[in-house]
Design an enzyme around this catalytic site. Structure first.
Site, PDB file in Angstrom:
ATOM      1  N   SER A 119      -5.805  -5.259   0.314  1.00 54.83           N
ATOM      2  CA  SER A 119      -4.445  -4.823   0.023  1.00 54.83           C
ATOM      3  C   SER A 119      -3.528  -5.995  -0.317  1.00 54.83           C
ATOM      4  CB  SER A 119      -3.877  -4.060   1.224  1.00 54.83           C
ATOM      5  OG  SER A 119      -3.927  -4.844   2.396  1.00 54.83           O
ATOM      6  N   HIS A 140      -8.015  -1.003  -4.893  1.00 48.20           N
ATOM      7  CA  HIS A 140      -7.262  -0.778  -3.661  1.00 48.20           C
ATOM      8  C   HIS A 140      -6.960   0.710  -3.499  1.00 48.20           C
ATOM      9  CE1 HIS A 140      -3.238  -1.420  -1.339  1.00 48.20           C
ATOM     10  NE2 HIS A 140      -4.218  -1.092  -0.533  1.00 48.20           N
ATOM     11  N   GLU A 152      -4.977   1.393  -6.830  1.00 49.05           N
ATOM     12  CA  GLU A 152      -4.360   0.225  -7.457  1.00 49.05           C
ATOM     13  C   GLU A 152      -5.496  -0.683  -7.935  1.00 49.05           C
ATOM     14  OE1 GLU A 152      -0.647  -2.740  -6.363  1.00 49.05           O
ATOM     15  OE2 GLU A 152      -2.057  -2.218  -4.765  1.00 49.05           O
ATOM     16  N   ASN A 190       2.063  -3.376  -2.018  1.00 52.34           N
ATOM     17  CA  ASN A 190       2.520  -4.048  -0.804  1.00 52.34           C
ATOM     18  C   ASN A 190       3.638  -5.053  -1.045  1.00 52.34           C
ATOM     19  OD1 ASN A 190       1.096  -2.847   1.374  1.00 52.34           O
ATOM     20  ND2 ASN A 190      -0.777  -3.725   0.539  1.00 52.34           N
TER      21      ASN A 190
END
Length: 296
Positions: A119, A140, A152, A190
């Site tokens: 991540s 991800h 992702e 993130n």
């Protein structure tokens, strides 16, 4: 066409990733050093399939076929020997991931794509320990994997366009929506999410509002399905801290500095759902959301 997939790591993310690949007809080898963890993962997958069956989202035949598509292995070398794609979903620790990729690179077929579910850790750095950096990519998934639609997809500095195109097409075959990002700290998800969570923790730390108020404002005011403090508990406060440290170190910008309250909670073992207590307390068998006594 990719048919043989190896998934390294049989935790929450790994068993979810194995589930979605197996359910879409891929032959999956689920790899973990712990045989007990592999058994637990298979039980979790079956439980989640039963939930889908109860909702009539799948048939009994589809459940059986999904389980039949999954085999388990405790030896990494044997587990990746016939893989066309390896998806690493081990604990979010850079040194561990680098070692896994060194070993996988040595054991997997030369044309195999190596993907990581990280991540936040640099795809380029992970790729640098392999002999095939052009075939290394980020994939991800979001938790819970069987439910969440987003994947992702992160290109490392050297990732080949054909590899990226393959993973985007494959994600769509899994019933997911791929979104492409480049390899900078935190990627997209993130880089945006963690500062929001960190700011929510600062708001609590500085006495701006209590836990319930912060989460209620974000849920009702911003239409978030889960408040940022509850979400932090769900992700794991240790994971949140690790990602914030990646952002802070990667950009050198003080706006990414983890809140001292988050640091103290992780140091004291209050990690959220996984430890039974974070901003809320978690009792097995109940879904009632109870604020931790520390913050009442």
């Amino acid at each position: 066409m990719i048919k043989n997939v190896s998934v390294i790591g049989a935790g929450t993310m790994g068993n979810g990733i194995a589930h979605v690949f197996a359910q879409t007809g891929h032959r999956v080898v689920l790899i973990d050093v712990s045989a007990a963890q592999l058994e637990k993962a298979l039980r979790t997958i079956e439980k989640n399939l039963d939930r889908q069956l109860a909702k009539e989202a799948i048939t009994a035949q589809e459940k059986a076929a999904t389980l039949q598509n999954i085999t388990t292995e405790t030896r990494l070398e044997e587990g990746v020997a016939e893989a066309q794609l390896v998806v690493e979903a081990a604990t979010e620790q850079e040194t561990l991931k680098l070692e896994i990729f060194r070993m996988t690179d040595a054991a997997a077929p030369a044309d195999c794509i190596l993907a990581t579910n990280t991540s936040s850790i640099s795809i380029t750095k992970i790729a640098s320990v392999t002999s095939r950096p052009g075939q290394v990519i980020g994939m991800h998934f979001m938790n819970p994997v069987p439910v969440m639609k987003l994947v992702e997809v992160i290109n490392g500095y050297a990732t080949h366009t054909a590899v990226s195109d393959t993973i985007i097409a494959l994600s769509k075959k899994l019933g997911k929506m791929p979104a492409l990002a480049n390899d900078y700290p935190g990627f997209v998800a993130n880089r945006i999410l963690m500062p929001m969570i960190n700011e929510a923790i600062y708001s609590l730390y500085e006495g701006v509002a209590r836990v319930e108020a912060i989460d209620t404002i974000m849920k009702l005011g911003m239409a978030h399905p889960m408040g940022p403090l509850q979400l932090a508990d769900f992700i794991g406060l240790d994971v949140c801290l690790s990602i914030l440290n990646v952002l802070h170190n990667g950009f050198g910008n003080p706006k990414y500095a983890p809140c001292p309250l988050l640091v103290n909670m992780v140091n004291s073992g209050k990690l959220g759902v996984k430890s039974g207590e974070g901003f809320y307390t978690y009792t097995p068998g109940t879904k009632e959301l109870v604020v931790s006594e520390k913050f009442r």
